[in-house]
Scaffold this motif. Structure first.
Motif, PDB file in Angstrom:
ATOM      1  N   VAL A 196      -1.475   9.072 -12.472  1.00 47.34           N
ATOM      2  CA  VAL A 196      -2.103   8.382 -11.343  1.00 47.34           C
ATOM      3  C   VAL A 196      -1.256   8.555 -10.082  1.00 47.34           C
ATOM      4  N   SER A 197       0.053   8.356 -10.202  1.00 45.12           N
ATOM      5  CA  SER A 197       0.913   8.497  -9.035  1.00 45.12           C
ATOM      6  C   SER A 197       0.971   9.943  -8.557  1.00 45.12           C
ATOM      7  N   VAL A 198       0.887  10.899  -9.489  1.00 49.68           N
ATOM      8  CA  VAL A 198       0.931  12.316  -9.120  1.00 49.68           C
ATOM      9  C   VAL A 198      -0.307  12.697  -8.317  1.00 49.68           C
ATOM     10  N   VAL A 199      -1.477  12.309  -8.815  1.00 49.73           N
ATOM     11  CA  VAL A 199      -2.730  12.705  -8.178  1.00 49.73           C
ATOM     12  C   VAL A 199      -2.963  11.937  -6.880  1.00 49.73           C
ATOM     13  N   PHE A 200      -2.611  10.652  -6.858  1.00 53.37           N
ATOM     14  CA  PHE A 200      -2.889   9.823  -5.686  1.00 53.37           C
ATOM     15  C   PHE A 200      -1.814   9.939  -4.606  1.00 53.37           C
ATOM     16  N   PHE A 201      -0.659  10.515  -4.922  1.00 59.18           N
ATOM     17  CA  PHE A 201       0.438  10.544  -3.961  1.00 59.18           C
ATOM     18  C   PHE A 201       0.074  11.226  -2.647  1.00 59.18           C
ATOM     19  N   PRO A 202      -0.536  12.430  -2.653  1.00 57.84           N
ATOM     20  CA  PRO A 202      -0.903  13.018  -1.363  1.00 57.84           C
ATOM     21  C   PRO A 202      -1.839  12.129  -0.546  1.00 57.84           C
ATOM     22  N   SER A 203      -2.776  11.456  -1.211  1.00 55.31           N
ATOM     23  CA  SER A 203      -3.686  10.558  -0.492  1.00 55.31           C
ATOM     24  C   SER A 203      -2.946   9.345   0.057  1.00 55.31           C
ATOM     25  N   MET A 204      -1.992   8.827  -0.718  1.00 51.61           N
ATOM     26  CA  MET A 204      -1.218   7.688  -0.235  1.00 51.61           C
ATOM     27  C   MET A 204      -0.362   8.081   0.966  1.00 51.61           C
ATOM     28  N   ALA A 205       0.076   9.347   1.017  1.00 51.40           N
ATOM     29  CA  ALA A 205       0.876   9.809   2.153  1.00 51.40           C
ATOM     30  C   ALA A 205       0.049   9.882   3.429  1.00 51.40           C
ATOM     31  N   ARG A 206      -1.265  10.112   3.285  1.00 53.32           N
ATOM     32  CA  ARG A 206      -2.126  10.247   4.464  1.00 53.32           C
ATOM     33  C   ARG A 206      -2.883   8.965   4.797  1.00 53.32           C
ATOM     34  N   ASP A 207      -3.096   8.098   3.819  1.00 54.24           N
ATOM     35  CA  ASP A 207      -3.947   6.923   3.985  1.00 54.24           C
ATOM     36  C   ASP A 207      -3.183   5.808   4.690  1.00 54.24           C
ATOM     37  N   THR A 208      -3.715   5.335   5.820  1.00 57.19           N
ATOM     38  CA  THR A 208      -3.076   4.236   6.545  1.00 57.19           C
ATOM     39  C   THR A 208      -3.590   2.868   6.097  1.00 57.19           C
ATOM     40  N   SER A 209      -4.567   2.846   5.196  1.00 59.34           N
ATOM     41  CA  SER A 209      -5.074   1.582   4.665  1.00 59.34           C
ATOM     42  C   SER A 209      -4.414   1.322   3.313  1.00 59.34           C
ATOM     43  N   HIS A 210      -4.812   0.237   2.679  1.00 65.84           N
ATOM     44  CA  HIS A 210      -4.261  -0.131   1.375  1.00 65.84           C
ATOM     45  C   HIS A 210      -5.226   0.195   0.234  1.00 65.84           C
ATOM     46  N   ARG A 211      -6.342   0.823   0.542  1.00 67.59           N
ATOM     47  CA  ARG A 211      -7.360   1.066  -0.471  1.00 67.59           C
ATOM     48  C   ARG A 211      -6.840   1.946  -1.609  1.00 67.59           C
ATOM     49  N   THR A 212      -6.164   3.038  -1.265  1.00 65.03           N
ATOM     50  CA  THR A 212      -5.702   3.987  -2.284  1.00 65.03           C
ATOM     51  C   THR A 212      -4.682   3.349  -3.208  1.00 65.03           C
ATOM     52  N   ARG A 213      -3.706   2.647  -2.629  1.00 67.56           N
ATOM     53  CA  ARG A 213      -2.646   2.057  -3.448  1.00 67.56           C
ATOM     54  C   ARG A 213      -3.187   0.975  -4.374  1.00 67.56           C
ATOM     55  N   LEU A 214      -4.159   0.177  -3.922  1.00 65.72           N
ATOM     56  CA  LEU A 214      -4.718  -0.876  -4.757  1.00 65.72           C
ATOM     57  C   LEU A 214      -5.541  -0.296  -5.903  1.00 65.72           C
ATOM     58  N   ARG A 215      -6.306   0.755  -5.610  1.00 68.04           N
ATOM     59  CA  ARG A 215      -7.067   1.412  -6.673  1.00 68.04           C
ATOM     60  C   ARG A 215      -6.124   2.004  -7.712  1.00 68.04           C
ATOM     61  N   ALA A 216      -5.077   2.654  -7.242  1.00 70.64           N
ATOM     62  CA  ALA A 216      -4.134   3.288  -8.158  1.00 70.64           C
ATOM     63  C   ALA A 216      -3.404   2.244  -9.008  1.00 70.64           C
ATOM     64  N   ALA A 217      -2.964   1.155  -8.382  1.00 71.51           N
ATOM     65  CA  ALA A 217      -2.263   0.106  -9.122  1.00 71.51           C
ATOM     66  C   ALA A 217      -3.170  -0.537 -10.160  1.00 71.51           C
ATOM     67  N   GLY A 218      -4.437  -0.741  -9.815  1.00 72.00           N
ATOM     68  CA  GLY A 218      -5.383  -1.308 -10.768  1.00 72.00           C
ATOM     69  C   GLY A 218      -5.592  -0.410 -11.970  1.00 72.00           C
ATOM     70  N   LEU A 219      -5.699   0.888 -11.738  1.00 75.48           N
ATOM     71  CA  LEU A 219      -5.887   1.830 -12.839  1.00 75.48           C
ATOM     72  C   LEU A 219      -4.677   1.853 -13.767  1.00 75.48           C
ATOM     73  N   VAL A 220      -3.491   1.847 -13.197  1.00 79.32           N
ATOM     74  CA  VAL A 220      -2.271   1.830 -13.999  1.00 79.32           C
ATOM     75  C   VAL A 220      -2.206   0.559 -14.847  1.00 79.32           C
ATOM     76  N   GLY A 221      -2.531  -0.581 -14.258  1.00 77.07           N
ATOM     77  CA  GLY A 221      -2.491  -1.843 -14.986  1.00 77.07           C
ATOM     78  C   GLY A 221      -3.464  -1.877 -16.150  1.00 77.07           C
ATOM     79  N   VAL A 222      -4.669  -1.376 -15.953  1.00 78.77           N
ATOM     80  CA  VAL A 222      -5.672  -1.371 -17.024  1.00 78.77           C
ATOM     81  C   VAL A 222      -5.210  -0.511 -18.200  1.00 78.77           C
ATOM     82  N   LEU A 223      -4.674   0.670 -17.911  1.00 78.22           N
ATOM     83  CA  LEU A 223      -4.199   1.552 -18.978  1.00 78.22           C
ATOM     84  C   LEU A 223      -3.053   0.914 -19.752  1.00 78.22           C
ATOM     85  N   GLY A 224      -2.140   0.270 -19.044  1.00 75.59           N
ATOM     86  CA  GLY A 224      -1.020  -0.372 -19.713  1.00 75.59           C
ATOM     87  C   GLY A 224      -1.438  -1.529 -20.591  1.00 75.59           C
ATOM     88  N   LEU A 225      -2.347  -2.365 -20.092  1.00 70.58           N
ATOM     89  CA  LEU A 225      -2.790  -3.521 -20.878  1.00 70.58           C
ATOM     90  C   LEU A 225      -3.560  -3.087 -22.126  1.00 70.58           C
TER      91      LEU A 225
END
Length: 421
Positions: free
Chosen positions: A262-291
């Motif tokens: 998730v961090s590998v694929v979303f990292f380029p988008s997080m580098a360009r995205d000035t909003s919090h949408r990408t990081r929140l989506r990525a964090a949610g996906l990581v949390g679901v997989l871990g749980l």
């Protein structure tokens, strides 16, 4: 689904499968090591691998810096690759030599049987750092197939090399020798990524080095935190209990590594995205997989026991879900640390070092056992994840440093590019 969403899903699937294969191969080595080594020797190997994880922050920082720069400045890809090729070689040799020279100090500190174990750690870090630069180029340019090949090569290099070392001699030192040799496989597979064709504006090496150092400092703080319990267990528990904790850490690390795509694929988008949408989506996906891993470990503890080494570690069978929970929170923290690197945010390292000190203080003053240590680790990681997730939402979003506007003729931007007019 939009074209961009389909592209993200496709690239994410490719990288996810590759990283899953890498993690399965890495787990395969850990499983073989757990079965071939006695608990005390396996505890020593786990401590050595923790040292590798900590020192490997330079490779990860180099990867993140190169990927971020290419993502933000795609027109300067040729110059960035030229710079990366020169920096990567020098840095890889420096890191490997520094770790090897630390063997007289680290060997008695962690009760290793031979200084050669730490020397082989240093040798392994040379190809790992070179591969980090190659991964950064592939990630930043969106060459997901090549990126996937590098991750698969990393996993199988560790599996084949490490197992070969164990078959030569069932010891932590021999295993590290095999791992150091196997680490060259992804470098061979990535040959050509650090060679760029074409010409362009001048690109200074200094900004890349400075950013890599800053990123490495943050990642060092993260890996020190995520491995502090392994080092506490090795130094503070009896050899048998240290081995039991090491077996539980197989599940922790598996849970941590599972969603890293998730961090590998979303990292380029997080580098360009000035909003919090990408990081929140990525964090949610990581949390679901871990749980999901936590739930499986709690419902099927005997299956989880098989996955961490078998009956000789049955004393921790009922507590394995706690190790998975710790890995889940550490995975969320990992994603948010890379989001901070993408945003060039400061102060994260201080938080992570404070977290490490907290875990160490609890273990030192309360003399906790296996369950107490993993619960402490999970609790502190949960607090860190919450702070990293919420704090950026409470602050105004700063502009990305990728902007090159306002430069006078011949001046350089924050990334060291020369602005031509």
């Amino acid at each position: 689904m939009s074209r961009a969403a389909r592209a993200t899903f496709s690239s994410g699937t490719i990288v996810a499968v590759a990283m899953m294969v890498m993690n399965v191969a890495t787990y395969g080595f850990n499983l073989v090591a757990a079965r071939l080594l006695v608990p005390a020797e396996f505890g020593a190997l786990t401590a050595l691998l923790s040292l590798i994880l900590i020192a490997n922050v330079v490779a990860l920082a180099l990867q993140a810096s190169i990927a971020r720069r290419i993502s933000v400045h795609p027109d300067h890809t040729v110059q960035i690759v030229h710079t990366a090729s020169r920096v990567a070689l020098a840095v890889s040799l420096a890191v490997g030599l520094a770790v090897a020279l630390s063997s007289p100090v680290l060997t008695p500190a962690f009760s290793f049987d031979s200084v050669l174990a730490v020397v082989w750690c240093g040798a392994m870090l040379v190809p790992l750092t070179l591969a980090g630069a190659q991964l950064g180029v592939a990630q930043g340019t969106g060459r997901w197939g090549k990126l996937a090949a590098l991750y698969v090569g990393n996993g199988f290099g560790r599996l084949f090399g490490g197992v070969a070392g164990l078959l030569i001699e069932p010891s932590a030192t021999s295993a590290m020798m095999g791992l150091a040799i196997g680490a060259w496989l992804p470098v061979v597979l990535g040959a050509g990524l650090l060679r760029a064709t074409g010409t362009g504006d001048v690109h200074s090496r200094r900004p890349l080095v400075f950013e890599t150092v800053a990123s490495a400092a943050t990642l060092l703080a993260y890996f020190a935190f995520s491995n502090v319990d392994a080092l506490i267990a090795r130094g503070g528990f009896e050899a048998h209990d240290s081995g039991l904790y090491a077996s539980g850490l197989i599940l922790t690390k598996s849970t941590l590594f599972l969603p890293q795509f998730v961090s590998v694929v979303f990292f380029p988008s997080m580098a360009r995205d000035t909003s919090h949408r990408t990081r929140l989506r990525a964090a949610g996906l990581v949390g679901v997989l871990g749980l999901a891993v936590v739930a499986c470990s709690a419902l099927l503890p005997q299956l989880a026991l098989i996955l961490v080494g078998g009956d000789q570690y049955r004393e921790v069978a009922d507590d394995l879900w706690l190790f998975a929970l710790s890995g889940t929170f550490l995975a969320v923290v990992y994603l948010l640390v890379f989001d901070a690197l993408a945003r060039r945010s400061t102060g994260v390292a201080v938080l992570l070092w404070t977290a490490s000190a907290t875990v160490f203080a609890v273990a030192w003053f309360w003399r906790i056992d296996i369950v107490g240590l993993v619960v402490t680790m999970a609790s502190v990681a949960a607090v860190v994840a919450g702070l990293l997730l919420v704090w950026p939402l409470l602050r105004p979003t700063p502009p990305r440093d990728g902007s090159v506007t306002g430069l006078v003729p011949g001046a350089t931007d924050a990334d060291g590019h020369v602005e031509r007019h």
